[in-house]
Design a protein around this motif. Structure first.
Motif, PDB file in Angstrom:
ATOM      1  N   ALA A  40       0.984  -1.312   0.122  1.00 58.72           N
ATOM      2  CA  ALA A  40      -0.179  -0.089  -0.251  1.00 58.72           C
ATOM      3  C   ALA A  40       0.792   1.170   0.067  1.00 58.72           C
ATOM      4  CB  ALA A  40      -0.950   0.063   1.209  1.00 58.72           C
ATOM      5  N   ILE A  41       1.846   1.162   0.627  1.00 52.63           N
ATOM      6  CA  ILE A  41       2.801   2.285   0.833  1.00 52.63           C
ATOM      7  C   ILE A  41       3.620   2.579  -0.582  1.00 52.63           C
ATOM      8  CG2 ILE A  41       4.845   3.252   1.519  1.00 52.63           C
ATOM      9  CD1 ILE A  41       4.274   1.765   4.332  1.00 52.63           C
ATOM     10  N   ASP A  70       2.257   1.783  -3.373  1.00 50.51           N
ATOM     11  CA  ASP A  70       1.373   2.238  -4.452  1.00 50.51           C
ATOM     12  C   ASP A  70       0.824   3.749  -4.220  1.00 50.51           C
ATOM     13  OD1 ASP A  70       1.095  -0.301  -5.108  1.00 50.51           O
ATOM     14  OD2 ASP A  70      -0.852  -0.888  -4.447  1.00 50.51           O
ATOM     15  N   ALA A  71       0.944   4.167  -2.849  1.00 47.89           N
ATOM     16  CA  ALA A  71       0.653   5.381  -2.492  1.00 47.89           C
ATOM     17  C   ALA A  71       1.981   6.545  -3.068  1.00 47.89           C
ATOM     18  CB  ALA A  71       0.568   5.523  -0.900  1.00 47.89           C
TER      19      ALA A  71
END
Length: 294
Positions: free
Chosen positions: A108-109, A111-112
């Motif tokens: 998720a990191i 991707d962000a």
């Protein structure tokens, strides 16, 4: 899925600039530029900057380039992950992955931060909790946040520390955990890299452990010294005989009269179509290794 040799995966300390340069010249299939265990606390930020600079500069040729960050729960992990993502190596190795949530958090990191999709996640398998959650960790690759997960790396030193298992010839205390990790990874299409061998003066023991890992089904071995490269590359390469036999099996099933058969007779023994699938991988990995040599 692209076949990529990972017979030898060499750790290099990120705090050693000369080692980072040397990694570009060594006969290793992959190099892990380490920000974690091999780097002292007061050298973490210097190591991070050196590793990012080395990856950005390139020059590693066909070698797969991986950055191992510090744990995300610690003081350096998130900055490591952001810097590694910006450098965009082939993969980022996440230490002490114990649950699927650890994979999702890292994914998720990335991707962000807008890190390119080609940057994969490798997961260190090095805690008792990882053993208990092996299936769920490997299955994380099927979820959006875990889709980057491609490789599981055995951290046998940390497994020994956390379980109090002893290092003995043959690794009997660890074999159940190695098998669990391997089964979980294969069930979900991951590659598996065996743990390191610590005794640099024990050439015979090192070769035997490489052979054991190969026979268990590992794709290669993590290494702590360039002197270990030749044996790992040899042991985890298909032999000429295996390649020749594989090509023979593939050719036999390609014959029109065998196109719809599940089982054929070849050189006096029964060969199933699953053997043809195994042969295709053997031949493909041999060709990929030959391409590196060329």
């Amino acid at each position: 899925m692209t076949i990529r040799p990972r017979r030898s995966v060499l750790y290099m300390p990120g705090s050693n600039a000369r080692a980072l340069d040397k990694a570009k010249t060594l006969a290793t299939d992959a190099v892990i530029l380490d920000l974690e265990d091999s780097v002292a606390p007061d050298a973490k930020e210097v190591a991070r900057a050196q590793v990012v600079a080395a990856v950005t500069a390139g020059g590693f040729g066909s070698r797969e380039v991986v950055i191992r960050i510090n744990g995300l729960a610690g003081p350096w992990g998130r900055a490591d992950l952001a810097a590694a993502g910006a450098a965009a190596p082939d993969a980022i190795l996440i230490p002490k992955v114990s649950t699927a949530a650890d994979v999702f958090e890292a994914g998720a990191i990335l991707d962000a931060l807008g890190v390119p999709e080609r940057v994969a996640i490798w997961a260190m398998f090095e805690t008792p909790l990882a053993v208990l959650n092996a299936g769920a960790i490997a299955a994380a690759r099927h979820e959006t946040a875990g889709r980057r997960l491609t490789v599981m790396v055995l951290g046998t030193n940390d497994l020994a520390k956390e379980t109090r298992a002893r290092f003995v010839p043959g690794r009997a205390p660890m074999l159940p955990w190695l098998a669990i990790a391997l089964a979980a990874a294969r069930a979900h299409g991951l590659e598996v890299i065996d743990g390191v061998y610590n005794n640099l003066s024990d050439a015979e023991g090192y070769r035997l452990e490489c052979e054991q890992g190969r026979d268990l089904g590992m794709d290669g071995k993590t290494l702590i010294h360039p002197n270990q490269l030749a044996v790992a590359n040899e042991v985890f390469s298909p032999t000429a005989e295996e390649v020749a036999q594989g090509e023979k099996i593939i050719a036999a099933f390609a014959l029109p009269e065998n196109a719809l058969k599940a089982v054929i007779s070849l050189d006096g023994r029964m060969v199933e179509r699953l053997h043809a699938e195994m042969a295709e991988r053997t031949v493909a990995i041999a060709r990929a290794i030959a391409a590196i040599g060329a």
